[in-house]
Design an enzyme around this catalytic site. Structure first.
Site, mmCIF file in Angstrom:
data_model
loop_
_atom_site.group_PDB
_atom_site.id
_atom_site.type_symbol
_atom_site.label_atom_id
_atom_site.label_comp_id
_atom_site.label_asym_id
_atom_site.label_seq_id
_atom_site.Cartn_x
_atom_site.Cartn_y
_atom_site.Cartn_z
ATOM 1 N N TYR A 1 3.443 5.549 15.415
ATOM 2 C CA TYR A 1 2.113 4.863 15.126
ATOM 3 C C TYR A 1 1.091 5.944 15.406
ATOM 4 C CZ TYR A 1 -1.572 1.136 15.639
ATOM 5 O OH TYR A 1 -2.725 0.593 15.397
ATOM 6 N N VAL B 1 0.718 -1.314 -0.033
ATOM 7 C CA VAL B 1 0.063 -0.129 0.067
ATOM 8 C C VAL B 1 0.635 1.021 -0.073
ATOM 9 C CG1 VAL B 1 -1.999 -1.116 1.110
ATOM 10 C CG2 VAL B 1 -0.387 0.096 2.671
ATOM 11 N N LYS C 1 -1.475 7.280 12.662
ATOM 12 C CA LYS C 1 -3.082 7.453 12.994
ATOM 13 C C LYS C 1 -3.690 8.712 13.059
ATOM 14 C CE LYS C 1 -3.334 2.795 12.628
ATOM 15 N NZ LYS C 1 -3.875 2.125 11.405
#
Ligand SMILES: NC(=O)c1ccc[n+]([C@@H]2O[C@H](COP(=O)([O-])OP(=O)(O)OC[C@H]3O[C@@H](n4cnc5c(N)ncnc54)[C@H](O)[C@@H]3O)[C@@H](O)[C@H]2O)c1
Length: 255
Positions: free
Chosen positions: A155, A63, A159
């Protein structure tokens, strides 16, 4: 939307992505199982999608790589026609080190996968869409999009950035009939939480922080993804739906 949709799911060879793929299979959909590398070619998920009542193919996709995303969507749409649902579940776990210790490759790999991956898959989904074709995008984010955790700057930043990407895309694409939402899971038992899945004592030490006293199951996230992509959620866009057994409410305890 037609009954038999083309549903593209990234990170679908494992964990939450696999559960989402199977849940859409149970709706009778045509599911494109995007897998990352040859360690798991997605065939197990495809078999479960078919057993659940849908049809499926596995297509390789990184991705974070533009050409790979373009090629994967071309293969998906060659097989099943225009994608009507995108579930983006591809992701990697936090580096687990403080910013002081974090290396550039650790930081970059996270942003490439969890943020740029969401951009590239979303962009391809909306960009090549003839007018009059509604659709739905569901990103698997995390409660760590807003609840930070030491050792997870990579992370939490990815996010957190994903939240703003989703909200921007939601207002841009609302006039085109494309809804864009996020699911924010807490602790779900998947290979990303391998130790908690295999070590009961460790799992229980974490579960005691969860009001519902248990970790979540990937299937529970899959059911939510199916709902968000369905006509029953026809007025929901730009939303972040928490699914965490109450974990993220436990923030201001103690001092
Ligand atoms: N398990 C949890 O407790 C939890 C909690 C909150 C959010 N999430 C999120 O859920 C999503 C799925 O995680 P999971 O728990 O199912 O973990 P998982 O490790 O089982 O699945 C992640 C999948 O992403 C794939 N992937 C990794 N890098 C990729 C890339 N560059 N291109 C394409 N695919 C790639 C992996 O191959 C794997 O199949 C992630 O975005 C994760 O951040 C998980």
């Amino acid at each position: 939307m037609t009954d038999k949709r083309c549903v593209v799911v990234s990170g679908a060879e494992s964990g939450i992505g696999a559960a989402c793929a199977i849940a859409f299979g149970a709706q009778g959909d045509n599911v494109v199982v995007l897998f990352h590398d040859d360690r798991n070619d997605g065939s197990d998920t495809v078999a479960k999608v078919k057993a659940a009542g849908g049809d499926g193919i596995a297509v390789q996709c990184n991705v974070g790589d533009e050409a790979s995303v373009e090629a994967a969507f071309a293969a998906a749409e060659k097989a099943y026609g225009l994608a009507t649902v995108l579930v983006n579940s591809a992701g990697i776990n936090m580096a687990g080190v403080t910013v002081r210790q974090m290396t550039m490759p650790q930081w970059q790999r996270m942003l490439d996968t969890d943020l740029t991956g969401a951009f590239l898959t979303s962009r391809r989904f909306v960009r090549d869409r003839p007018a009059g074709n509604p659709g739905s995008i569901v990103h698997i984010s995390s409660i760590h999009a807003y609840a930070v955790r030491a050792g997870g700057a990579d992370y939490c930043a990815a996010k957190g950035g994903l939240t703003n990407l989703i909200e921007t895309l939601a207002i841009e694409e609302a006039p085109n009939g494309i809804r864009v939402n996020a699911i924010e899971p807490g602790m779900i038992l998947t290979p990303m939480n391998e130790r908690a899945s295999t070590d009961a004592a460790y799992r229980q030490s974490l579960e005691k922080n969860i009001p519902m006293d248990r970790a979540g199951k990937p299937e529970e996230v899959g059911d939510l993804a199916v709902f968000l992509a369905s006509d029953k959620a026809s007025y929901i866009t730009g939303a972040k739906i928490v699914i965490d057994g109450g974990l993220s409410l436990m923030q201001a305890l103690g001092a």
